[in-house]
Design an enzyme around this catalytic site. Structure first.
Site, PDB file in Angstrom:
ATOM      1  N   VAL A 208      11.202  -1.806 -17.349  1.00 46.55           N
ATOM      2  CA  VAL A 208      12.007  -2.774 -17.123  1.00 46.55           C
ATOM      3  C   VAL A 208      11.991  -3.817 -18.826  1.00 46.55           C
ATOM      4  O   VAL A 208      11.206  -3.699 -18.913  1.00 46.55           O
ATOM      5  CB  VAL A 208      12.207  -3.513 -15.774  1.00 46.55           C
ATOM      6  CG1 VAL A 208      12.713  -5.407 -15.964  1.00 46.55           C
ATOM      7  CG2 VAL A 208      11.860  -3.378 -14.744  1.00 46.55           C
TER       8      VAL A 208
ATOM      9  N   ASP B 239       5.924  -4.780   0.649  1.00 51.86           N
ATOM     10  CA  ASP B 239       5.242  -4.680  -1.095  1.00 51.86           C
ATOM     11  C   ASP B 239       4.744  -6.364  -1.523  1.00 51.86           C
ATOM     12  O   ASP B 239       5.145  -6.253  -2.996  1.00 51.86           O
ATOM     13  CB  ASP B 239       5.175  -3.404  -2.294  1.00 51.86           C
ATOM     14  CG  ASP B 239       4.219  -3.213  -3.060  1.00 51.86           C
ATOM     15  OD1 ASP B 239       2.673  -4.131  -2.449  1.00 51.86           O
ATOM     16  OD2 ASP B 239       4.277  -3.350  -3.979  1.00 51.86           O
TER      17      ASP B 239
ATOM     18  N   LYS C 113      16.309  -2.063 -15.181  1.00 54.87           N
ATOM     19  CA  LYS C 113      14.999  -0.821 -14.859  1.00 54.87           C
ATOM     20  C   LYS C 113      15.440   0.099 -14.979  1.00 54.87           C
ATOM     21  O   LYS C 113      16.722   1.284 -14.069  1.00 54.87           O
ATOM     22  CB  LYS C 113      14.824  -1.524 -13.155  1.00 54.87           C
ATOM     23  CG  LYS C 113      13.885  -0.160 -12.901  1.00 54.87           C
ATOM     24  CD  LYS C 113      13.017  -0.699 -11.588  1.00 54.87           C
ATOM     25  CE  LYS C 113      11.814  -0.228 -10.848  1.00 54.87           C
ATOM     26  NZ  LYS C 113      11.444  -1.202  -9.474  1.00 54.87           N
TER      27      LYS C 113
ATOM     28  N   LEU D  86      10.004  -5.274 -21.117  1.00 56.97           N
ATOM     29  CA  LEU D  86       9.606  -6.313 -19.898  1.00 56.97           C
ATOM     30  C   LEU D  86       8.414  -6.032 -19.022  1.00 56.97           C
ATOM     31  O   LEU D  86       7.130  -6.766 -19.127  1.00 56.97           O
ATOM     32  CB  LEU D  86      10.530  -7.140 -19.228  1.00 56.97           C
ATOM     33  CG  LEU D  86      11.874  -7.790 -19.953  1.00 56.97           C
ATOM     34  CD1 LEU D  86      12.422  -8.588 -18.788  1.00 56.97           C
ATOM     35  CD2 LEU D  86      10.882  -9.285 -20.406  1.00 56.97           C
ATOM     36  N   GLY D  87       8.394  -5.056 -19.213  1.00 57.80           N
ATOM     37  CA  GLY D  87       6.952  -4.312 -18.359  1.00 57.80           C
ATOM     38  C   GLY D  87       7.253  -2.928 -17.696  1.00 57.80           C
ATOM     39  O   GLY D  87       8.857  -2.188 -17.841  1.00 57.80           O
ATOM     40  N   ALA D  88       6.829  -2.302 -17.536  1.00 57.62           N
ATOM     41  CA  ALA D  88       6.531  -0.633 -17.420  1.00 57.62           C
ATOM     42  C   ALA D  88       6.113  -0.556 -15.750  1.00 57.62           C
ATOM     43  O   ALA D  88       4.050  -1.304 -15.673  1.00 57.62           O
ATOM     44  CB  ALA D  88       5.219   0.231 -18.268  1.00 57.62           C
ATOM     45  N   GLY D  89       5.841  -0.216 -15.101  1.00 56.79           N
ATOM     46  CA  GLY D  89       5.243   0.556 -13.856  1.00 56.79           C
ATOM     47  C   GLY D  89       4.867   2.391 -13.746  1.00 56.79           C
ATOM     48  O   GLY D  89       5.564   3.106 -14.276  1.00 56.79           O
ATOM     49  N   GLY D  90       5.161   2.424 -12.242  1.00 54.55           N
ATOM     50  CA  GLY D  90       4.856   4.016 -12.214  1.00 54.55           C
ATOM     51  C   GLY D  90       6.312   5.020 -11.971  1.00 54.55           C
ATOM     52  O   GLY D  90       6.036   5.925 -12.442  1.00 54.55           O
ATOM     53  N   MET D  91       7.251   3.858 -11.573  1.00 52.79           N
ATOM     54  CA  MET D  91       8.519   4.736 -11.487  1.00 52.79           C
ATOM     55  C   MET D  91       9.534   4.733 -12.777  1.00 52.79           C
ATOM     56  O   MET D  91      10.408   5.342 -13.710  1.00 52.79           O
ATOM     57  CB  MET D  91       9.801   4.242 -10.656  1.00 52.79           C
ATOM     58  CG  MET D  91       8.832   4.077  -8.499  1.00 52.79           C
ATOM     59  SD  MET D  91       9.333   6.011  -8.922  1.00 52.79           S
ATOM     60  CE  MET D  91      10.970   5.849  -8.617  1.00 52.79           C
TER      61      MET D  91
END
Length: 223
Positions: A13, A135, A28, A5-10
C-alpha cells in the site's frame, strides 16, 4: 506514488496523489510474485466488496483498475495509525502520545469503548449488506486523526454471503488469536456475522487488558 505505507502477503500500500481528483489516496497494488488467477480474483473481490460499502466507519474505496499489468485499487487515506499501534504504545510506555491517553485511565477506557462501538456500527452495516469481514483485529481498525474516529480496513478475506465462497471446506482463513472456534475448525458453512462480533470482542479485551484471552506457543494449542 509518494511513499510506501505498508506491505503484506498480497502486495503493498502506497501513499499516492490522484492527479485527476486532486487528492491523496492510499493505493493498494498487487504483487506480481503472488499473481495467479485465484489471487487476482480475490484482489478484485476485495475491491468490489469494500467499494460498495459506504459507511463513516469503513475505509472508502475510490477506484480500481490495472496499470502496467499490476491490479490496483485506491482508497481514502486514514492517517492516525491503527488500534494495534495504540496497544503497542501502551505495552511499551503505558501511554499513547498521539491520542494523549494513559493506560488504565478513565479517558482511555472511554476512548477504547467508543472506538469499538464505532467499529461495531461499521460491521453491522457490512453485515446488513451481506458482507462478513473474517479478519477483524486491531491492525485492521484504522484511526483518523482528522475525524477522531475508527475505520474498518482490509477486506481481503471478506465474503459476500450471497455469492459463491472462494474458500474450500476445511480452509482456515483469518488471524488465529481473533478467530472464533468455527473459523479455527475450518467450518466455512457456519461462517456468518458472529465470528466478526467475536473478533471485535477479542479486540476490546486486548485494548482494556493488553493481553489476549487465549494464548499458546503454537496454533495447534488453539484447536
Amino acid at each position: 506514488i509518494r511513499r510506501e505505507l505498508g506491505a503484506g502477503g498480497m502486495g503493498a500500500v502506497y501513499l499516492a496523489r490522484d492527479e485527476k481528483m486532486n487528492r491523496d489516496v492510499a493505493l493498494k497494488v498487487m504483487s506480481r510474485s503472488v499473481a495467479s488467477e485465484k489471487a487476482e480474483l480475490r484482489f478484485e473481490q476485495e475491491a468490489w466488496i469494500a467499494g460498495r460499502l459506504d459507511h463513516p466507519h469503513i475505509v472508502k474505496v475510490h477506484e480500481r483498475g490495472t496499470w502496467d499489468g499490476y491490479p490496483f485499487f485506491s482508497m481514502e487515506v486514514v492517517d492516525g495509525g491503527s488500534l494495534a499501534d495504540v496497544i503497542s504504545n501502551m505495552r511499551r510506555a503505558g501511554k499513547d502520545d498521539t491520542w494523549n491517553l494513559a493506560f488504565g485511565s478513565s479517558p482511555y477506557i472511554q476512548w477504547a469503548l467508543r472506538m469499538v462501538i464505532e467499529a461495531a456500527r461499521g460491521l453491522d452495516f457490512a453485515h446488513r449488506q451481506g458482507v462478513v469481514h473474517r479478519d477483524v483485529k486491531p491492525m485492521n481498525l484504522l484511526l483518523s486523526r482528522k475525524l477522531g474516529a475508527v475505520k474498518i480496513a482490509d477486506f481481503g478475506l471478506a465474503i459476500d454471503v450471497e455469492v459463491t465462497r472462494m474458500t474450500t471446506a476445511g480452509a482456515i482463513m483469518g488471524t488465529i488469536s481473533f478467530m472464533a472456534p468455527e473459523q479455527i475448525r475450518g467450518e466455512g458453512e457456519r461462517i456468518d456475522a458472529r465470528p466478526d462480533v467475536y473478533a471485535l470482542g477479542v479486540t476490546l479485551f486486548e485494548l482494556l487488558t493488553l493481553e489476549l484471552p487465549y494464548a499458546g506457543r503454537t496454533q495447534q494449542l488453539y484447536m
